[in-house]
Design an enzyme around this catalytic site. Structure first.
Site, short mmCIF file in Angstrom:
data_model
loop_
_atom_site.label_atom_id
_atom_site.label_comp_id
_atom_site.label_asym_id
_atom_site.label_seq_id
_atom_site.Cartn_x
_atom_site.Cartn_y
_atom_site.Cartn_z
N CYS A 144 11.86 -23.33 -29.79
CA CYS A 144 11.02 -22.33 -29.12
C CYS A 144 9.55 -22.63 -29.33
O CYS A 144 8.75 -22.49 -28.40
CB CYS A 144 11.38 -20.92 -29.59
SG CYS A 144 11.11 -20.63 -31.34
N TYR A 178 13.04 -23.48 -34.59
CA TYR A 178 11.58 -23.52 -34.48
C TYR A 178 11.05 -24.76 -33.76
O TYR A 178 10.01 -24.72 -33.13
CB TYR A 178 10.97 -23.34 -35.87
CG TYR A 178 10.86 -21.87 -36.22
CD1 TYR A 178 12.00 -21.12 -36.49
CD2 TYR A 178 9.63 -21.22 -36.21
CE1 TYR A 178 11.92 -19.77 -36.76
CE2 TYR A 178 9.53 -19.87 -36.48
CZ TYR A 178 10.67 -19.14 -36.76
OH TYR A 178 10.58 -17.79 -37.01
N GLU A 209 3.43 -16.14 -37.85
CA GLU A 209 4.85 -16.18 -37.54
C GLU A 209 5.40 -17.60 -37.74
O GLU A 209 6.50 -17.79 -38.24
CB GLU A 209 5.09 -15.70 -36.10
CG GLU A 209 6.46 -15.09 -35.88
CD GLU A 209 7.50 -16.17 -35.65
OE1 GLU A 209 8.64 -15.98 -36.09
OE2 GLU A 209 7.15 -17.20 -35.04
N CYS A 237 17.49 -14.92 -30.84
CA CYS A 237 18.15 -15.96 -31.63
C CYS A 237 18.52 -15.46 -33.03
O CYS A 237 19.39 -16.02 -33.68
CB CYS A 237 17.27 -17.20 -31.75
SG CYS A 237 15.71 -16.89 -32.56
N GLU A 248 7.48 -6.74 -34.42
CA GLU A 248 8.22 -6.57 -35.67
C GLU A 248 8.13 -5.14 -36.21
O GLU A 248 7.10 -4.48 -36.08
CB GLU A 248 7.65 -7.53 -36.74
CG GLU A 248 8.34 -8.87 -36.77
CD GLU A 248 7.89 -9.80 -35.65
OE1 GLU A 248 6.76 -9.61 -35.15
OE2 GLU A 248 8.66 -10.70 -35.27
N THR A 297 12.39 -8.49 -36.25
CA THR A 297 12.04 -8.97 -34.91
C THR A 297 12.98 -8.41 -33.86
O THR A 297 14.21 -8.52 -34.00
CB THR A 297 12.14 -10.51 -34.90
OG1 THR A 297 11.20 -11.01 -35.84
CG2 THR A 297 11.81 -11.07 -33.53
N HIS A 319 18.54 -20.82 -38.34
CA HIS A 319 17.32 -20.22 -37.80
C HIS A 319 16.17 -21.22 -37.82
O HIS A 319 15.31 -21.21 -36.94
CB HIS A 319 16.98 -18.97 -38.63
CG HIS A 319 16.18 -17.97 -37.87
ND1 HIS A 319 16.45 -17.63 -36.56
CD2 HIS A 319 15.08 -17.24 -38.22
CE1 HIS A 319 15.56 -16.74 -36.14
NE2 HIS A 319 14.71 -16.49 -37.13
N CYS A 321 7.93 -15.31 -28.51
CA CYS A 321 9.25 -15.06 -29.08
C CYS A 321 10.08 -14.17 -28.16
O CYS A 321 9.59 -13.19 -27.62
CB CYS A 321 9.06 -14.37 -30.43
SG CYS A 321 10.59 -13.90 -31.25
#
Lengths: 484, 484, 484, 484
Positions: D300, D297, D444, D102, D258, D189, D293, D98
């Site tokens: 990434c 996924y 995650e 974003c 996090e 994050t 969001h 990560c």
């Protein structure tokens, strides 16, 4: 039968050479890294003295008539096979992790029958030798590690074709009093806290691989042996000052504690050699051991799944979400997979049968079928546990933050779910789940007792495809002369 | 014990009222639509006289000491439960379809134990009556249909809340000599070629549903009963002139032959009434019957899967593709699923236990777990069979085209695979697969013995979640006072 | 652009030779077996005149500037590719089945680009010829069947190695005015109601297979061609007197209507030959056609899934079960899979790119990825539909029973769910689901546009594994010199 | 646009209060625990200056016309949405983890459109304020954390019903110059290395929850804010002396880093408040942010999957097993899942549409569909990676053992695969895989951007079930008056 303190004392007497993080460990028993593994293996000693579990944990030796720890028993019936399964599930419910002692148990039962068949064919006397060995194990109640997996080097080559001849354990010298072996065994579960190791070949062998057909017993602290401890997920949390909550499975840890065990020209006297050159029996020994070992996974992993499901369901309650229909559905899915795994272990046991040597062997097809399910369902069960529990499992602050005089109150306040459960409980349960569903635990489900492809090959070998084909021909009206 | 011809003769004596395609069928036994179902049920009579299967197909009555067809037996041990599983798989390998007779078998074993427990509680004498009934069934070797599923109307309402009171079978009159019942039973497997039907309630009941708590036996040709035959996939191929290859499973057909059985004020004498108003035992009866019945699916469907796998593997050979690694992998996957299903049936049997009445009952959790797997794995097995076999299964010309004087040669030429196998074999095998993996067969796997959600509810009820939660608490260091 | 009546008239003018059930069919257009296929293909004509769908159903020819039916269009942009997807989903929502016309559409787009690249390399003029052909198709609005799949004989052998040289279509003679071809094409979707067929090779070829490298157009009623119609699930229900409800998808039927098309020395003039011997371009043509065709499955099957989901959800409402959480969860799962399939079709279109010839081609990786999902998800969607709908779908009595003067009332009474919906609606919806989720429909999802293994091979070929390996090396700190 | 050194410098200027392991961290930038997270976020700055990636990494501000880092851009077209996806995959291929940025990017785009619609309805001027804020972010190129998830307390209660009112962030005071907020945000994050945080409500709200309807921007080092860093799998390996190989992903680490961010009465001036009390817009804001969001996924995670697949394939080669058919099949399965995920992200972008405010928004259905796939496929991809790589990943000795003067030679000798690859490479690759497929990374994938049930609810809400039902009615011949 030893109890837990006696077991620990017996370990202290060994001179096992162990390295971890580049250091030689002098006192294995009291080292925090190894403590959880000793605790869980220790439970196999402790519970044998618990009257509630006497039926599962003990047996009567068919060799001596003595009451023995079941982990040293040679199965005398399908009932014994079923009790093994129930014993493993019961212990795993209490440890939440591997307790290691089944590997040697399975090795003994496999060698017991294969030595008999070797002798029948070749007129050797391995079986008599091995019975003496079994008696010694039963008498001393020692812990025996089963040592099968070789490093294997280049997987496209057989042992004798390897650039490095030591990629598989082999006999380098035969002497009048015994043999000398060299090589290494990988992924040695529980070896640190075992007394002996039972070395077996790792795959079917051809004539050229004759030197690799070796089965024998050696003390784990024999000269020439050194053990290098492998890293596990979050292993060094045990070394943190005041380690507690963050460990998750506080007393018993994660997985079994695996070593790379190096055998540098280790001498083995003949009375502890149970195969030496009989390459054509290597495959049989691997199949027997593997099938016994695959039987276990629907037992111990089901016991661990009991804990995982209990933790996930518990968290859903702490979250105030236990009554949501999607939570109940996921819990049902987890139970469904878990009990399917259990069915496989029960079925391969109930369908077991006697070997030529008289001990009982599981149904090969069903045992392999079960382990193959493990390599999928445990991942699914862990996935559903993650789903139910929620993201906090991945982002929990440390125990030190929870107990910090200034910020501890925030960690507690903002990790609280329903009013009547302290945040610490929710954190503890999250940490337990983190521990049970993480990296090493998953990988162990995948590769322990053999990788998926090994089972698929066994399934194809065990299924009588020609018989199935004929059934189809008959129904389709195809003349029986037709053959496949 | 009857043999197949005697069984057929016995059916000819019945006056069963059956409708199909809007016509009343006068002669059920010789009608091409029903022939395959009679053939497969008939095999349960035929094989009972085959010495090779004596151990599986017959048993000794615990009531009379006589040798009986196992399908009329009351299970006396876990061994009996395991033999049931092996018998069902064996027969299914020969029929490739449902042979129907397990439904009544399961009904008898369920009623046997529940009547005993009712009597224990209420001082009734249902159990004695029922034992007499069992003796009669064993003596005459008659085929008994198990009749549980009611039409159910609006699924959001209980029986007594339904707009139409007949949506569930109920008692409309109690007379001195017996009772009168009304309603219907859906999906009545094998009822056309049965002698009697054992009626049971279809779900747990409340006090208001008292009239719906009825269990009794009636002849299938009793006054007031009519049966309406349901359509199956490709059913009318049996009516085509010269039907043969296109039937696929030529002799035994597809699935069990289901009827909607209408009960228009049917009289039942008291000696054949085994529950009448004891609503609080309805749930127990449903659970017992369902669990016995769910036990079967990993047996008979595994036998059918043997045929499917044999057909798929056979076609891959006819195609010249049997050695392709992806084919072998898919065959291994099919075997894996099939044997997992079998494990569930074996395990729930081996883990069976005696009821208060003394007969043996399967492990409820494991039986339900097994049937839930059926609802997924059979679809997967069929999917893989389609994958392996290839698209020709869906586009095969008719047998009439194959045998046509002019174009037959093209059908043969262009459906040929490897040189040494006639095209007709490849076509026959494709048709067999079409038959075994089509619509009705899939739906039967889904809903026979209960729909998936019914099993999920049972799994949640059987799993001791609180116990699992406590195991997790202990490992996480959460004080035992904590309760869920 | 033709409308539906004009299309039917145009078919009447053909002399197509068709056999079905051993009989030569004289009038294809009015035969009940073929009617549903003509109806669904006909919708591609009808909707082109519907102003609501003008944007999706029509396009402007890049060759003539005329407004044309999109099914005859050569894609000029990624927008065209996306519109194709949306058009297919929309039509499938209205037919619930295959409408056949995409095969020729894809063949045209594939041949368009490959002929260009052949000419570029070899100096031939296939592309010019083919453009003329496309203009003719666009002008006449004829329906073109795409003909790729050969019977293939022994799958372990190449075309030139087959014992029967006709197992793949090949050139048997080259004449001054054209070529003569022989062989057959399997699974010819929509060919009965097409005007022309575009013949293509079925796999990549080697030099020895040169004669098999043939691409050309022929009328479906050319001399030497005969079509043998394949059986479908429940096909003869259409021949039953008064057939209606039992058909399920009453107007449009099941799947596409496939034939085995035999080519007995068929002459093709040079102007309709688009490849003749250029074996090294056969693989490219197959890949182009297949990828275009695989693009479709997440479009039309998603449209059919819309109907399946609507039927299953509708039945759950008829049953009074629509609010059960497990029903909603299963509906969500079906939607999830359906929209995932749609994503694949949209993505491979949006990521399309121009070929050397200028027309637009889908992203090969993503198109193959999508079709592979189809071979799994459609089975899962049908499984969930069965689960939701309930067992009655498999045991419904015939329409004749429903309408029978005496017993019809029972069929109605006992198939009723909630009070406000007539039983007939529930029966109709059950029949529709039976039709949409049965045997042929599943097999079509599996093998249409290529079998799963074909896609897996494409995925491995398209993925740059070496690039992925280097990414991993970089992160692991392995020197870049390391190569795979 | 800042470059990486400037970015680090900018972080040094902040006074962010961070706790980790019970200690207050004074220098976030140079702390080994945080270094990997700064490195990966830093790459979003570094690559923006790389000419190869200019098109993906930069955009032109629609507000100022300046060239900006794309992470600060407001999407102006579906092309922008697609470029976002490609940018995220590209960066993830380089970080294997990560890169955090974003979240704020998505928050900005969501707030941009929702403030516009709020103003339209209520006559407020949030949108103008927010545009000024966006300009500032674009000009300074600061990193903005998106802060949505509240601790939530008892999940069965709404914010205003919670026993602890701070379980959700809320406004405790409205002053002339601004507002004061209290509560916490979980799983923050990248917040440690961000400059500002954009606070948003976490779920749809009712009127009683008005105080919880707050959206605003605050510096991460504002007074009253403290961050408590969460533990990750194997986190403290970074603190080990000489840490290198054992880290796996040496430079970029695992997941995003996090924090639990506590907001103790934090003041926010009005110009940075973008919602205050408009509870009826909370659901819209959550849906917009979540959908943006969820789009990410399949971008990434697909990039990370590129690395996982590369590592697994690489290890199979190191093992000498790359040509085994089952390995290739599993690699194909991984690619298949990965590209399916990518399809979802591409499709929801290509099917995006403008909001009332003019910026582009993804297709909600397809974005949610994609994220739901992530929660399954990433687990499967990791499972297959474990399968391919083998058990050594779980039992590797430490780097210190490998480099130990005495025993290092054994670690090397017995971890070697094929002869031409040093054991260290095999070990490094195993460690990388351990890092990428372990606990935190899986969790995650499960819960980032919302948990599975949240997506299922969205799928049901987005699907027009009534439309689907009508399609089915039409085909089944059910009168259109029938409504669902």
């Amino acid at each position: 039968m030893m109890n837990f303190p006696e077991y620990k004392d017996s370990l202290r007497k060994l001179k096992t050479v162990v390295y971890s993080f580049g250091e030689k460990i002098n006192n294995v028993v009291d080292h925090p890294l190894f403590e959880p593994h000793i605790n869980s293996a220790g439970l196999t000693y402790e519970l044998a003295h618990d009257p509630r579990y006497e039926d599962l944990m003990t047996a009567t030796s068919h060799l001596t008539g003595e009451k023995i720890n079941r982990f040293t028993h040679i199965h005398q019936s399908t009932g014994d096979l079923v009790k093994k399964v129930k014993m493993l599930r019961m212990i795993a419910q209490k440890t939440g992790t591997c307790f290691q002692r089944c590997v040697g148990f399975d090795a003994m039962n496999a060698i017991y029958s294969v030595t008999y068949e070797m002798d029948q064919k070749n007129g050797t006397d391995y079986h008599t030798r091995f019975k003496e060995y079994v008696k010694a194990v039963q008498r001393t109640d020692m812990m025996v590690a089963g040592s099968m997996t070789d490093p294997k080097g280049d997987r496209s080559k057989s042992p004798s074709e390897q650039p490095d001849p030591d990629a598989f354990v082999h006999v380098v010298e035969k002497r009048e009093d015994g043999i000398v072996i060299r090589g290494a065994k990988s992924h040695q579960t529980g070896i640190l806290n075992s007394h002996e190791m039972l070395i077996m070949p790792t795959e079917a062998l051809m004539e050229a691989d004759q030197d690799y057909a070796v089965c024998c017993a050696v003390p784990v602290d024999a000269e020439g042996i050194l053990h290098i401890f492998g890293r596990q997920t979050n292993d060094t949390r045990r070394l943190e000052e005041g380690a507690g909550i963050d460990l998750g499975n506080i007393k018993y840890g994660t997985v079994g504690g695996e070593c790379l065990t190096v055998l540098n020209d280790v001498f083995v006297p003949w009375e502890k050699v149970f195969m030496c050159g009989e390459y054509e029996f290597a495959g049989m020994l691997v199949e027997r051991f593997s099938s016994y070992h695959r039987q276990n996974y629907g037992a111990c992993k089901t016991g661990i799944a009991d804990v995982i499901i209990g933790a996930a369901a518990g968290i859903s309650q702490y979250n105030g979400a236990a009554k949501a229909s999607h939570i109940k559905d996921k819990v049902a899915d987890m139970i469904h997979m878990q009990e399917t795994l259990y069915c496989c272990s029960i079925a391969c046991s109930a369908e077991g049968s006697p070997t030529a040597a008289g001990n009982y062997y599981v149904d090969t097809m069903l045992a392999n079928c079960g382990k193959l399910n493990i390599t999928r369902f445990i991942y699914e069960i862990c996935r559903l546990a993650h789903d139910i529990a929620g993201g906090y499992v991945a982002t929990l602050p440390s125990e030190k933050d929870l107990k910090h005089p200034e910020i501890g109150k925030y960690v507690g306040k903002y990790h609280k779910g329903v009013p009547d459960v302290p945040a610490e409980h929710r954190i503890r349960m999250g940490r337990l789940l983190e521990c049970l569903t993480g990296g090493t635990a998953l990988l162990e489900s995948m590769h322990g007792a053999g990788s998926p492809q090994a089972m698929k090959i066994m399934l194809l070998r065990q299924a009588n495809l020609n018989h199935k084909f004929k059934l189809a021909c008959t129904l389709a009206g195809i003349a029986p002369a037709e053959k496949k």
